[in-house]
Design a protein around this motif. Structure first.
Motif, PDB file in Angstrom:
ATOM      1  N   ASP A  52       0.832  -1.194   0.000  1.00  0.00           N
ATOM      2  CA  ASP A  52       0.000   0.000   0.000  1.00  0.00           C
ATOM      3  C   ASP A  52       0.870   1.249   0.000  1.00  0.00           C
ATOM      4  O   ASP A  52       0.546   2.253  -0.651  1.00  0.00           O
ATOM      5  CB  ASP A  52      -0.909  -0.013   1.225  1.00  0.00           C
ATOM      6  N   ARG A  55       2.190   1.832  -3.482  1.00  0.00           N
ATOM      7  CA  ARG A  55       1.114   2.367  -4.331  1.00  0.00           C
ATOM      8  C   ARG A  55       0.903   3.854  -4.077  1.00  0.00           C
ATOM      9  O   ARG A  55       0.787   4.649  -5.022  1.00  0.00           O
ATOM     10  CB  ARG A  55      -0.184   1.593  -4.075  1.00  0.00           C
ATOM     11  N   ASP A  59       1.781   6.952  -6.697  1.00  0.00           N
ATOM     12  CA  ASP A  59       0.755   7.875  -7.166  1.00  0.00           C
ATOM     13  C   ASP A  59       1.133   9.318  -6.856  1.00  0.00           C
ATOM     14  O   ASP A  59       0.836  10.227  -7.641  1.00  0.00           O
ATOM     15  CB  ASP A  59      -0.589   7.536  -6.516  1.00  0.00           C
ATOM     16  N   HIS A 103       3.956  -4.364  -8.822  1.00  0.00           N
ATOM     17  CA  HIS A 103       2.905  -3.900  -7.921  1.00  0.00           C
ATOM     18  C   HIS A 103       1.674  -3.465  -8.723  1.00  0.00           C
ATOM     19  O   HIS A 103       1.783  -3.100  -9.890  1.00  0.00           O
ATOM     20  CB  HIS A 103       3.394  -2.708  -7.082  1.00  0.00           C
ATOM     21  N   LEU A 105      -0.541  -0.629  -9.318  1.00  0.00           N
ATOM     22  CA  LEU A 105      -0.419   0.808  -9.109  1.00  0.00           C
ATOM     23  C   LEU A 105      -1.659   1.521  -9.649  1.00  0.00           C
ATOM     24  O   LEU A 105      -2.016   1.356 -10.812  1.00  0.00           O
ATOM     25  CB  LEU A 105       0.840   1.337  -9.810  1.00  0.00           C
TER      26      LEU A 105
END
Length: 227
Positions: A52, A55, A59, A103, A105
């Motif tokens: 997490d 991610r 971002d 991952h 994303l």
């Protein structure tokens, strides 16, 4: 640092710094907590787990890329400026290139840019499905162009951690690669030339050439009637 002084934003910013310094393999909650002057358990009050965190960090860095003005300019200028901005961002954060392959994303930062690129190619005249293809093609080219710099950063980090001399290891590899290249005529012709010695130090020239070629292809396709 007490738990209530931490915020998700501060944690994500510290994670980006840690990822820039140590890469994906160097990111863990203990190292992150040390940077924050906190306990690792306090981080978990704000972030569920490492995936997490990656991610959220991935971002957040999309906010570094400026969205060109599309209403007042032509589509090709906007497409070139945006792709160049994404390339620069990925070069600053080479761990993100690796994260794309390991991952899931997603987030509002990346989605905002995805939506913008679709608008660019729809303005160019592509039908929605072909706008999707054009956007995917551009992203694939940008990601591919950053693989070399990202791999170099990862290699240098691995060599430094292993205790080997990074410069000597690189010199030995280059010597072996040169001997291999001598067996092939076109590679042999380029040995010792400016292109061979300066290419690794000036990848932007190759990126600009490739991006122009991609956009030239899009223009030619549109001029020929789209799909």
């Amino acid at each position: 640092m007490p738990r209530d002084t931490l915020t998700a934003d501060r944690i994500v910013r510290a994670a980006i710094e840690l990822l820039d310094d140590e890469g994906l393999d160097g990111l863990n909650m203990r190292s992150l907590a040390q940077r924050l002057g906190s306990a690792a358990t306090a981080v978990y009050w704000h972030i569920k787990n490492k995936d997490d965190l990656v991610r959220l960090a991935s971002d957040a860095v999309w906010d570094e890329v400026e969205l060109p003005a599309l209403d007042t300019g032509d589509w090709r200028t906007a497409a070139a400026a945006h792709a160049t901005g994404v390339y620069a961002m990925l070069t600053r954060h080479p761990w993100l290139v690796q994260a794309f392959g390991s991952h899931l994303l997603y987030g509002p930062g990346q989605a905002r840019h995805n939506d913008f690129v679709l608008a660019v190619y729809e303005k160019a005249g592509f039908a929605p499905a072909d706008a999707d293809r054009a956007a995917a093609t551009t992203l694939a080219f940008v990601l591919g162009s950053t693989l070399g710099p990202a791999a170099q950063v990862s290699l240098n980090r691995r060599l430094s951690r292993s205790g080997e001399g990074a410069e000597q290891a690189m010199a030995d590899a280059m010597a072996s690669a040169t001997e291999t290249a001598r067996r092939f005529p076109r590679l042999r012709e380029r040995l010792g030339t400016t292109a061979a010695t300066e290419y690794a130090g000036a990848p932007d020239d190759s990126f600009a050439f490739g991006l122009r070629s991609v956009l030239d292809g899009f223009e030619a396709r549109l001029a020929a009637g789209g799909a």
